[in-house]
Design a protein around this motif. Structure first.
Motif, PDB file in Angstrom:
ATOM      1  N   ALA A 222     -45.059 -21.945 -13.440  1.00  0.00           N
ATOM      2  CA  ALA A 222     -44.601 -22.870 -14.478  1.00  0.00           C
ATOM      3  C   ALA A 222     -44.144 -22.120 -15.721  1.00  0.00           C
ATOM      4  O   ALA A 222     -43.117 -22.458 -16.328  1.00  0.00           O
ATOM      5  N   ILE A 223     -44.902 -21.108 -16.127  1.00  0.00           N
ATOM      6  CA  ILE A 223     -44.535 -20.330 -17.313  1.00  0.00           C
ATOM      7  C   ILE A 223     -43.250 -19.541 -17.066  1.00  0.00           C
ATOM      8  O   ILE A 223     -42.388 -19.440 -17.950  1.00  0.00           O
ATOM      9  N   SER A 224     -43.106 -19.005 -15.860  1.00  0.00           N
ATOM     10  CA  SER A 224     -41.877 -18.278 -15.529  1.00  0.00           C
ATOM     11  C   SER A 224     -40.665 -19.186 -15.653  1.00  0.00           C
ATOM     12  O   SER A 224     -39.642 -18.821 -16.258  1.00  0.00           O
ATOM     13  N   GLN A 225     -40.772 -20.379 -15.077  1.00  0.00           N
ATOM     14  CA  GLN A 225     -39.659 -21.325 -15.157  1.00  0.00           C
ATOM     15  C   GLN A 225     -39.395 -21.730 -16.603  1.00  0.00           C
ATOM     16  O   GLN A 225     -38.237 -21.817 -17.031  1.00  0.00           O
ATOM     17  N   ALA A 226     -40.454 -21.976 -17.367  1.00  0.00           N
ATOM     18  CA  ALA A 226     -40.292 -22.407 -18.752  1.00  0.00           C
ATOM     19  C   ALA A 226     -39.577 -21.353 -19.594  1.00  0.00           C
ATOM     20  O   ALA A 226     -38.706 -21.676 -20.410  1.00  0.00           O
ATOM     21  N   LEU A 227     -39.921 -20.096 -19.399  1.00  0.00           N
ATOM     22  CA  LEU A 227     -39.291 -19.018 -20.171  1.00  0.00           C
ATOM     23  C   LEU A 227     -37.797 -18.911 -19.870  1.00  0.00           C
ATOM     24  O   LEU A 227     -36.974 -18.751 -20.783  1.00  0.00           O
ATOM     25  N   ILE A 228     -37.442 -19.009 -18.586  1.00  0.00           N
ATOM     26  CA  ILE A 228     -36.028 -18.909 -18.220  1.00  0.00           C
ATOM     27  C   ILE A 228     -35.261 -20.157 -18.656  1.00  0.00           C
ATOM     28  O   ILE A 228     -34.102 -20.076 -19.089  1.00  0.00           O
ATOM     29  N   MET A 229     -35.905 -21.313 -18.573  1.00  0.00           N
ATOM     30  CA  MET A 229     -35.265 -22.535 -19.074  1.00  0.00           C
ATOM     31  C   MET A 229     -35.078 -22.480 -20.585  1.00  0.00           C
ATOM     32  O   MET A 229     -34.106 -23.006 -21.123  1.00  0.00           O
ATOM     33  N   THR A 230     -36.009 -21.834 -21.284  1.00  0.00           N
ATOM     34  CA  THR A 230     -35.863 -21.667 -22.725  1.00  0.00           C
ATOM     35  C   THR A 230     -34.631 -20.816 -23.039  1.00  0.00           C
ATOM     36  O   THR A 230     -33.920 -21.068 -24.019  1.00  0.00           O
ATOM     37  N   CYS A 231     -34.367 -19.813 -22.198  1.00  0.00           N
ATOM     38  CA  CYS A 231     -33.117 -19.030 -22.331  1.00  0.00           C
ATOM     39  C   CYS A 231     -31.906 -19.954 -22.246  1.00  0.00           C
ATOM     40  O   CYS A 231     -30.961 -19.845 -23.043  1.00  0.00           O
ATOM     41  N   LEU A 232     -31.942 -20.859 -21.266  1.00  0.00           N
ATOM     42  CA  LEU A 232     -30.829 -21.786 -21.077  1.00  0.00           C
ATOM     43  C   LEU A 232     -30.651 -22.685 -22.297  1.00  0.00           C
ATOM     44  O   LEU A 232     -29.527 -22.904 -22.773  1.00  0.00           O
ATOM     45  N   GLY A 324     -30.424 -20.622 -12.123  1.00  0.00           N
ATOM     46  CA  GLY A 324     -30.338 -21.275 -10.822  1.00  0.00           C
ATOM     47  C   GLY A 324     -31.328 -20.707  -9.819  1.00  0.00           C
ATOM     48  O   GLY A 324     -31.926 -21.453  -9.026  1.00  0.00           O
ATOM     49  N   ILE A 325     -31.517 -19.397  -9.850  1.00  0.00           N
ATOM     50  CA  ILE A 325     -32.446 -18.743  -8.922  1.00  0.00           C
ATOM     51  C   ILE A 325     -33.896 -19.083  -9.267  1.00  0.00           C
ATOM     52  O   ILE A 325     -34.694 -19.467  -8.410  1.00  0.00           O
ATOM     53  N   VAL A 326     -34.232 -18.961 -10.538  1.00  0.00           N
ATOM     54  CA  VAL A 326     -35.629 -19.125 -10.966  1.00  0.00           C
ATOM     55  C   VAL A 326     -36.093 -20.568 -10.852  1.00  0.00           C
ATOM     56  O   VAL A 326     -37.196 -20.838 -10.367  1.00  0.00           O
ATOM     57  N   THR A 327     -35.277 -21.514 -11.301  1.00  0.00           N
ATOM     58  CA  THR A 327     -35.733 -22.908 -11.281  1.00  0.00           C
ATOM     59  C   THR A 327     -35.937 -23.416  -9.857  1.00  0.00           C
ATOM     60  O   THR A 327     -36.867 -24.188  -9.600  1.00  0.00           O
ATOM     61  N   THR A 328     -35.101 -22.986  -8.924  1.00  0.00           N
ATOM     62  CA  THR A 328     -35.246 -23.421  -7.533  1.00  0.00           C
ATOM     63  C   THR A 328     -36.530 -22.883  -6.911  1.00  0.00           C
ATOM     64  O   THR A 328     -37.300 -23.631  -6.301  1.00  0.00           O
ATOM     65  N   THR A 329     -36.784 -21.602  -7.075  1.00  0.00           N
ATOM     66  CA  THR A 329     -37.958 -20.980  -6.443  1.00  0.00           C
ATOM     67  C   THR A 329     -39.249 -21.314  -7.180  1.00  0.00           C
ATOM     68  O   THR A 329     -40.274 -21.608  -6.545  1.00  0.00           O
ATOM     69  N   ALA A 330     -39.236 -21.262  -8.507  1.00  0.00           N
ATOM     70  CA  ALA A 330     -40.460 -21.498  -9.275  1.00  0.00           C
ATOM     71  C   ALA A 330     -40.965 -22.923  -9.083  1.00  0.00           C
ATOM     72  O   ALA A 330     -42.172 -23.155  -8.951  1.00  0.00           O
ATOM     73  N   PHE A 331     -40.047 -23.893  -9.062  1.00  0.00           N
ATOM     74  CA  PHE A 331     -40.471 -25.287  -8.870  1.00  0.00           C
ATOM     75  C   PHE A 331     -41.114 -25.473  -7.508  1.00  0.00           C
ATOM     76  O   PHE A 331     -42.187 -26.071  -7.383  1.00  0.00           O
TER      77      PHE A 331
END
Length: 402
Positions: A222-232, A324-331
């Motif tokens: 969840a934290i990994s996805q949140a950090l990359i989404m924050t980049c977006l 695209g890579i992180v949100t698909t796998t992390a979720f």
């Protein structure tokens, strides 16, 4: 189960509707982006204050997921959708009628709060139907649909601004909400049977939050996805001013560049879904965070030295492809063990991402509209932390029933 099998089993409408509902975040944010500089001028406010309208929407999207996710675990997925789509359309209409930045900020929060139901419930519904690698592939199918939003929304917003005022962007969003209401009524079945719903009083589903928060595997992903989404979100908030004010692009030209990056997200998501059959999802996740770090490093160099727009676009493309890579796998990895609490888990995933976005949105414009350094610095720090987190993530953090 292959992608073609998923679609062939009468799920075309399901993919289209759930994918469109999960796109309410990009729709609410991206269609509005080309008009941000105009809004700041028309409502006689500063860059940072105008960006608070993005922050308000992001906070609404965050806390709306926290509310509607667990609620859907209790009463089902369909009823909350019907109510919130009506409220979303109403809020969008009132955004268009706003004559002050303060009123716009308030209505944007309500618009985000109600639009959040579509995001969190669509993903919870996917978990109702699929698990494991099948869930990864189905999420990729949804991403194929909702990935159209970051492409079409800013283009459409730019086109609207070419012949009408920014108010009409929100009128359009109100119409989209009503169209989705008809689609849900007509074609979306209930995906959560009564027997599988959370039992007890109305507060019962919210009691699952402590358990989920203590799940080390869930929180890592969840934290990994949140950090990359924050980049977006930092890119979303900063790019209208960077590209239009610093590099002189028109609203339509900005929308076109934004659309190119939207294509990058779609391609990266679909490649990830294909590779998930042969490569461990955690390895794909780690590569995604590395790609984001490389792209953000290049972006920071470009921002500090004010290099060409082509290098700027390349760096941004690398970053959004990583999204695209992180949100698909992390979720998919985070949701493996969530079962009956899928709505609550999906809500927490969304909460972390959108809270991060709401924090950085005003920060990227803190130095004014003539520099890209704050945006680049925020993206670099978030990407680097995500990469470091995954670099040392051990295999024993993977879900036990993977």
């Amino acid at each position: 189960m292959t992608d073609s099998t998923l679609i062939s089993k009468g799920k075309v409408w399901l993919v289209l509707i759930l994918g469109s509902l999960s796109a309410f975040g990009p729709l609410s944010m991206d269609m509005y982006l080309p008009s941000l500089p105009t809004v700041a001028t028309d409502l006689h406010t500063t860059t940072s204050t105008a960006q608070l309208s993005l922050t308000a929407c992001l906070l609404g999207l965050a806390f709306g997921q926290l509310f509607f996710g667990p609620l859907s675990d209790k009463i089902g997925r369909r009823k909350p959708l019907l109510i919130t789509l009506i409220l979303y359309s109403t809020a969008s209409l009132l955004c268009g009628l706003a004559n002050s930045i303060e009123l716009l900020i308030v209505m944007r929060f309500i618009q985000g709060f109600t639009g959040a139901a579509g995001i969190v419930i669509s993903k919870a519904a996917a978990r109702d139907l699929y698990s494991g690698k099948d869930l990864t592939k189905f999420i990729a199918l949804l991403a194929l649909v909702n990935g159209v939003a970051p492409i079409v929304a800013p283009l459409f917003g730019g086109i609207i601004l070419s012949f009408a005022q920014w108010h009409f962007v929100f009128y359009t969003l109100a119409i989209i909400g009503l169209v989705m209401l008809v689609a849900v009524i007509w074609k979306l079945p209930e995906t959560l049977p009564v027997a599988e719903r959370v039992q007890g009083n109305i507060l019962a589903p919210y009691k699952s939050f402590p358990k989920i928060l203590k799940d080390k595997s869930f929180m890592n992903f969840a934290i990994s996805q949140a950090l990359i989404m924050t980049c977006l979100f930092a890119y979303i908030a900063g790019s209208p001013f960077v590209l239009q004010k610093m590099y002189g692009l028109t609203a339509v030209e900005f929308s076109a560049t934004f659309a190119i990056n939207g294509v990058g997200i779609i391609i990266a998501t679909q490649i990830t879904a294909r590779l998930a059959s042969t490569i461990a999802e955690q390895s794909l996740l780690r590569f995604g965070t590395l790609l984001a770090t490389i792209g953000s490093t290049l972006l920071l160099i470009v921002a500090v030295n004010r290099l060409s727009i082509w290098l700027l676009m390349l760096s941004l493309l690398l970053i959004v492809a990583a999204v695209g890579i992180v949100t698909t796998t992390a979720f998919s990895l985070a949701m493996q063990n969530q079962g009956k609490q899928a709505g609550s888990a999906s809500a927490l995933l969304g909460l972390l991402a959108f809270v991060g976005g709401s924090i950085v949105s005003p920060l990227v414009g803190i130095a004014g509209e003539d520099t890209a350094i704050p945006m680049a610095l925020v993206i670099f720090v978030c990407a680097l932390v995500a990469y470091i987190l995954n670099l040392f993530l051990k295999n024993n953090t993977l879900p036990v029933n993977k």
